[in-house]
Design a protein around this motif. Structure first.
Motif, PDB file in Angstrom:
ATOM      1  N   PRO A 177      -1.058   6.348  10.041  1.00 42.93           N
ATOM      2  CA  PRO A 177      -0.756   7.243   8.477  1.00 42.93           C
ATOM      3  C   PRO A 177      -1.280   8.245   7.897  1.00 42.93           C
ATOM      4  CG  PRO A 177      -1.697   5.129   8.634  1.00 42.93           C
ATOM      5  CD  PRO A 177      -2.059   5.404  10.335  1.00 42.93           C
ATOM      6  N   LEU A 178      -2.949   8.588   8.362  1.00 42.80           N
ATOM      7  CA  LEU A 178      -3.251   9.636   8.243  1.00 42.80           C
ATOM      8  C   LEU A 178      -3.154  10.667   8.435  1.00 42.80           C
ATOM      9  CD1 LEU A 178      -5.666  11.713   7.100  1.00 42.80           C
ATOM     10  CD2 LEU A 178      -7.111  11.039   8.752  1.00 42.80           C
ATOM     11  N   LEU A 179      -2.566  10.386  10.126  1.00 42.99           N
ATOM     12  CA  LEU A 179      -1.616  12.005  10.867  1.00 42.99           C
ATOM     13  C   LEU A 179      -0.249  11.833   9.608  1.00 42.99           C
ATOM     14  CD1 LEU A 179      -1.849  11.228  14.850  1.00 42.99           C
ATOM     15  CD2 LEU A 179      -2.869  13.228  13.161  1.00 42.99           C
ATOM     16  N   ALA A 180       0.097  10.776   9.798  1.00 42.45           N
ATOM     17  CA  ALA A 180       2.080  11.388   8.972  1.00 42.45           C
ATOM     18  C   ALA A 180       1.440  11.939   7.273  1.00 42.45           C
ATOM     19  CB  ALA A 180       2.283   8.768   9.017  1.00 42.45           C
ATOM     20  N   ALA A 181       0.257  11.489   6.806  1.00 43.56           N
ATOM     21  CA  ALA A 181       0.414  12.179   5.165  1.00 43.56           C
ATOM     22  C   ALA A 181       0.184  13.005   5.253  1.00 43.56           C
ATOM     23  CB  ALA A 181      -1.145  11.149   4.840  1.00 43.56           C
ATOM     24  N   VAL A 182      -0.098  13.799   6.602  1.00 41.28           N
ATOM     25  CA  VAL A 182      -0.861  15.533   6.386  1.00 41.28           C
ATOM     26  C   VAL A 182       0.202  15.969   6.934  1.00 41.28           C
ATOM     27  CG1 VAL A 182      -2.276  16.818   7.388  1.00 41.28           C
ATOM     28  CG2 VAL A 182      -3.412  14.922   6.390  1.00 41.28           C
ATOM     29  N   TRP A 183       0.770  15.542   7.882  1.00 42.32           N
ATOM     30  CA  TRP A 183       1.360  16.401   9.033  1.00 42.32           C
ATOM     31  C   TRP A 183       2.917  16.008   8.778  1.00 42.32           C
ATOM     32  CZ3 TRP A 183      -3.444  16.349  11.480  1.00 42.32           C
ATOM     33  CH2 TRP A 183      -3.780  17.479  11.230  1.00 42.32           C
ATOM     34  N   GLY A 184       3.823  14.418   8.041  1.00 40.32           N
ATOM     35  CA  GLY A 184       4.717  13.932   8.523  1.00 40.32           C
ATOM     36  C   GLY A 184       4.816  12.963   9.439  1.00 40.32           C
ATOM     37  N   TRP A 185       6.232  12.226   8.766  1.00 40.70           N
ATOM     38  CA  TRP A 185       5.894  11.025  10.042  1.00 40.70           C
ATOM     39  C   TRP A 185       6.131  11.747  12.081  1.00 40.70           C
ATOM     40  CZ3 TRP A 185      10.885  10.263  12.628  1.00 40.70           C
ATOM     41  CH2 TRP A 185      11.959  10.768  12.228  1.00 40.70           C
ATOM     42  N   GLN A 186       7.310  12.576  11.680  1.00 38.40           N
ATOM     43  CA  GLN A 186       7.453  13.643  12.842  1.00 38.40           C
ATOM     44  C   GLN A 186       6.029  13.445  13.598  1.00 38.40           C
ATOM     45  OE1 GLN A 186       8.794  14.205  10.400  1.00 38.40           O
ATOM     46  NE2 GLN A 186      11.118  14.846  10.537  1.00 38.40           N
ATOM     47  N   ALA A 187       5.296  13.982  12.814  1.00 40.19           N
ATOM     48  CA  ALA A 187       4.181  14.785  13.915  1.00 40.19           C
ATOM     49  C   ALA A 187       3.718  13.477  14.307  1.00 40.19           C
ATOM     50  CB  ALA A 187       3.004  15.655  12.377  1.00 40.19           C
ATOM     51  N   ALA A 188       3.069  12.373  13.894  1.00 40.32           N
ATOM     52  CA  ALA A 188       1.878  11.645  14.127  1.00 40.32           C
ATOM     53  C   ALA A 188       2.218  10.770  15.567  1.00 40.32           C
ATOM     54  CB  ALA A 188       2.690  10.641  12.980  1.00 40.32           C
ATOM     55  N   PHE A 189       3.833  11.116  15.479  1.00 45.09           N
ATOM     56  CA  PHE A 189       4.582  10.619  16.861  1.00 45.09           C
ATOM     57  C   PHE A 189       3.954  11.437  18.262  1.00 45.09           C
ATOM     58  CE2 PHE A 189       8.010   7.900  14.569  1.00 45.09           C
ATOM     59  CZ  PHE A 189       7.540   6.803  14.903  1.00 45.09           C
ATOM     60  N   VAL A 190       4.443  12.692  17.905  1.00 47.78           N
ATOM     61  CA  VAL A 190       4.292  13.146  18.653  1.00 47.78           C
ATOM     62  C   VAL A 190       2.725  13.461  19.010  1.00 47.78           C
ATOM     63  CG1 VAL A 190       4.440  16.132  19.116  1.00 47.78           C
ATOM     64  CG2 VAL A 190       5.992  15.286  17.851  1.00 47.78           C
ATOM     65  N   GLN A 281       4.397  -9.645   1.662  1.00 49.97           N
ATOM     66  CA  GLN A 281       3.800 -10.760   1.046  1.00 49.97           C
ATOM     67  C   GLN A 281       2.657 -10.737   0.289  1.00 49.97           C
ATOM     68  OE1 GLN A 281       4.963 -13.829   2.078  1.00 49.97           O
ATOM     69  NE2 GLN A 281       2.814 -15.557   1.859  1.00 49.97           N
ATOM     70  N   TYR A 282       1.802  -9.281   0.209  1.00 48.58           N
ATOM     71  CA  TYR A 282       1.510  -8.792  -0.804  1.00 48.58           C
ATOM     72  C   TYR A 282       1.018  -7.210  -1.782  1.00 48.58           C
ATOM     73  CZ  TYR A 282      -1.414 -13.259   0.851  1.00 48.58           C
ATOM     74  OH  TYR A 282      -1.678 -13.904   1.935  1.00 48.58           O
ATOM     75  N   GLY A 283       2.005  -6.734  -0.923  1.00 42.08           N
ATOM     76  CA  GLY A 283       2.527  -5.694  -1.708  1.00 42.08           C
ATOM     77  C   GLY A 283       1.470  -4.413  -1.200  1.00 42.08           C
ATOM     78  N   MET A 284       0.950  -4.569  -0.515  1.00 45.44           N
ATOM     79  CA  MET A 284       0.058  -3.472   0.929  1.00 45.44           C
ATOM     80  C   MET A 284       1.041  -2.677   1.240  1.00 45.44           C
ATOM     81  SD  MET A 284      -2.438  -6.804   2.248  1.00 45.44           S
ATOM     82  CE  MET A 284      -3.507  -4.719   2.600  1.00 45.44           C
ATOM     83  N   THR A 285       0.882  -1.042   0.701  1.00 42.50           N
ATOM     84  CA  THR A 285       0.705   0.264   1.340  1.00 42.50           C
ATOM     85  C   THR A 285       0.423   0.501   3.008  1.00 42.50           C
ATOM     86  OG1 THR A 285      -0.820   1.519   0.167  1.00 42.50           O
ATOM     87  CG2 THR A 285       1.373   0.963  -0.934  1.00 42.50           C
ATOM     88  N   SER A 286       1.060   1.097   3.476  1.00 42.02           N
ATOM     89  CA  SER A 286       0.153   1.529   5.025  1.00 42.02           C
ATOM     90  C   SER A 286      -1.348   1.893   4.367  1.00 42.02           C
ATOM     91  CB  SER A 286       1.198   3.610   5.144  1.00 42.02           C
ATOM     92  OG  SER A 286       2.496   2.702   5.473  1.00 42.02           O
ATOM     93  N   SER A 287      -1.254   2.556   3.473  1.00 41.55           N
ATOM     94  CA  SER A 287      -3.504   3.016   3.493  1.00 41.55           C
ATOM     95  C   SER A 287      -3.887   1.651   3.495  1.00 41.55           C
ATOM     96  CB  SER A 287      -3.597   3.952   2.216  1.00 41.55           C
ATOM     97  OG  SER A 287      -2.969   3.830   0.888  1.00 41.55           O
ATOM     98  N   ASP A 288      -3.281   0.596   2.423  1.00 37.67           N
ATOM     99  CA  ASP A 288      -3.859  -0.692   2.415  1.00 37.67           C
ATOM    100  C   ASP A 288      -3.695  -1.609   3.713  1.00 37.67           C
ATOM    101  OD1 ASP A 288      -3.729   0.568  -0.569  1.00 37.67           O
ATOM    102  OD2 ASP A 288      -2.043  -0.804  -1.037  1.00 37.67           O
ATOM    103  N   ILE A 289      -3.665  -1.146   4.563  1.00 33.72           N
ATOM    104  CA  ILE A 289      -3.230  -1.995   5.794  1.00 33.72           C
ATOM    105  C   ILE A 289      -4.365  -1.503   6.514  1.00 33.72           C
ATOM    106  CG2 ILE A 289      -0.779  -3.398   5.053  1.00 33.72           C
ATOM    107  CD1 ILE A 289      -0.279  -1.432   7.622  1.00 33.72           C
ATOM    108  N   GLN A 290      -4.736  -0.179   6.039  1.00 35.57           N
ATOM    109  CA  GLN A 290      -5.855   0.382   7.648  1.00 35.57           C
ATOM    110  C   GLN A 290      -7.289  -0.404   7.866  1.00 35.57           C
ATOM    111  OE1 GLN A 290      -6.137   3.924   6.028  1.00 35.57           O
ATOM    112  NE2 GLN A 290      -5.366   5.193   7.521  1.00 35.57           N
ATOM    113  N   LEU A 291      -7.959  -1.435   6.430  1.00 39.16           N
ATOM    114  CA  LEU A 291      -8.926  -1.712   6.956  1.00 39.16           C
ATOM    115  C   LEU A 291      -8.304  -3.530   8.325  1.00 39.16           C
ATOM    116  CD1 LEU A 291     -11.992  -2.274   7.431  1.00 39.16           C
ATOM    117  CD2 LEU A 291     -11.606  -2.545   4.819  1.00 39.16           C
ATOM    118  N   PRO A 292      -7.670  -4.220   7.107  1.00 37.99           N
ATOM    119  CA  PRO A 292      -7.330  -5.286   7.411  1.00 37.99           C
ATOM    120  C   PRO A 292      -7.112  -4.788   8.920  1.00 37.99           C
ATOM    121  CG  PRO A 292      -6.880  -4.553   5.568  1.00 37.99           C
ATOM    122  CD  PRO A 292      -6.990  -3.454   6.285  1.00 37.99           C
TER     123      PRO A 292
END
Length: 456
Positions: A177-190, A281-292
């Motif tokens: 999620p950090l890579l996607a937030a900073v550089w975009g989802w494509q960069a996360a895959f690369v 189920q809980y309306g959590m975002t990508s950043s919300d689910i990192q810790l769980p």
């Protein structure tokens, strides 16, 4: 017992297998973590997402059958290089999914066929290539473990390298999620896909067959081959190259395959669907689910390593390696039953299902470490990867089935405003799968029996 000055190079190989498995799960989990956002961006339904993930599982299943045979034919070193090269390319291809999808749409239109939506088609292509390569990881890793470890250490070594799946699952929700937030989802895959090329260089440098490994002491080599030295039947069997037809004649093959069919899909269900579950189920975002998710998959590391060591308790009391593993696997199969409580008590907090599913996934990794090792307990070394491939195909097909069922249930009950009902049904099936698998395996192979000759 450990010999004085024997050395421990075999654990260096185990570390490389751990690294490879970590990369393997990092690459396959990127899509699931970005799925809530990508579903919104491209308008995917749960069925659309299920179809994309099912392509991965179906290609993985078919490829596993051939991957095992390729590993046995090419040898562990070359086969592993080929596998990670293909899957790393496949991981990077996700970044170019829209272009791939456009190309496929053009071809289908030229043939007068209905075009699949561009985004879905592109991700299907990338997932197929990823699956083709990733299918080689476990057959090669299990074979390398059989080559570098005596039987009494194999489940522990398997548990250690298999915990790489958990580390990958922990690192992914932190990094992706950090890579996607900073550089975009494509960069996360690369970025994640490129890690495989680093591992490839290390593997080429440090791996050779034990008898050709200059970094291995004579004492450690003797320790590694002690099973062969003390078992004439097995030593003779080590040279056999059993065909698929011959392997399918053994109940041991079917027991392993059924165990994989029933339980691999459970792990993949949680791996691919938990982010969407927490979102729905809980309306959590990508950043919300990192810790769980990080906590959940950290729990699985305990299961993987501890579960791999657990059978030694029974083995030290005189049980055969297989019998000790089966006793341990029965107790392990009881733990996923706690997942039955995830939905009824989920109203308290999202932490309730997260922690209960964490216990279930930890049990899965403990189960998996022992299930894999039953193959090296009973089959000659030159056929281990082939048997693992057959079981992997069964596990992949089980994964396709559970993914398709899940996607249909979630869309069906979601349309009725009862999305939690779909998850209750799926969680219930996942909870009881291990006990059912154990009962069938024990029925097929009630006692320890080594394969020493091909079928007539």
């Amino acid at each position: 017992m450990k010999q004085q000055g024997m050395g421990s190079y075999r654990w260096t190989i185990c570390a490389l297998l751990f690294f490879a498995t970590t990369v393997n799960y990092l690459d396959r989990q990127v899509l699931s973590l970005l799925a809530p956002d990508l579903s919104k961006q491209f308008g995917w339904s749960n069925t659309d997402y299920a179809n994309i993930t099912a392509v991965f599982q179906f290609v993985y299943a078919i490829s596993m059958l051939f991957a095992g045979r390729v590993v046995d034919k090419l040898g562990t070193k070359a086969a592993f290089v080929l596998a990670i090269l293909v899957w790393s390319i496949g991981a990077v291809m996700h970044a170019f999914a829209l272009g791939l999808g456009s190309g496929m749409a053009s071809v289908l239109n030229a043939l007068g066929l209905a075009a699949v939506p561009v985004s879905i088609a592109g991700f299907m292509i990338a997932r197929a290539v990823l699956a083709l390569g990733e299918a080689g990881n476990f057959p090669a890793a299990i074979k390398a473990t059989a080559e570098y470890f005596p039987k009494k250490e194999r489940a522990f070594a398997t548990g250690i390298f298999n915990s790489g799946a958990n580390v990958g699952a922990v690192l992914a929700p932190i990094c992706v999620p950090l890579l996607a937030a900073v550089w975009g989802w494509q960069a996360a895959f690369v970025a994640v896909g490129a890690i495989g090329f680093v591992w490839m260089g290390l593997w080429i440098t440090f791996y050779e067959k034990p008898e050709q490994q200059k970094r291995l002491s004579k004492a450690e080599l003797a320790y590694i081959t002690s099973d062969d030295a003390h078992s004439g039947a097995l030593a003779g069997a080590a040279g056999l190259a059993l065909s698929w037809v011959a392997l399918l004649a053994y109940r041991q093959t079917w027991a392993f395959a059924f165990g994989k069919f029933m339980t691999d899909g459970v792990w993949w269900f949680f791996l691919f669907w938990l982010p969407k579950y927490l979102s729905a189920q809980y309306g959590m975002t990508s950043s919300d689910i990192q810790l769980p998710l990080a906590i959940l998959y950290s729990m699985t590391m305990i299961g993987s390593v501890g579960g791999g060591y657990f059978p030694t308790y029974f083995i030290n009391k005189g049980a055969s390696p297989y019998d000790g593993r089966m006793r341990a696997m029965f107790l392990i199969a009881l733990f996923p039953l706690v997942v039955l409580l995830a939905q009824p008590f989920g109203y308290i907090s999202f932490w309730v299902p997260v922690l209960l599913v964490g216990i279930g996934t930890a049990a899965h990794q403990a189960w998996s470490a022992n299930l894999f090792t039953t193959v090296s307990d009973m089959f000659p070394k030159r056929s281990i990867a082939s048997v693992v491939g057959i079981g992997g195909m069964a596990g992949g097909l089980g994964g396709v089935l559970i993914t398709k069922i899940g996607g249909w249930l979630f869309d069906h009950y979601g349309a009725l405003g009862q999305v939690s009902t779909g998850y209750t049904i799926m969680f219930s099936g996942c909870a009881v799968a291990y006990l059912l698998a154990w009962c069938v395996m024990k029925t097929l192979v009630p006692r320890y029996q080594v394969i020493t000759e091909p079928s007539a």
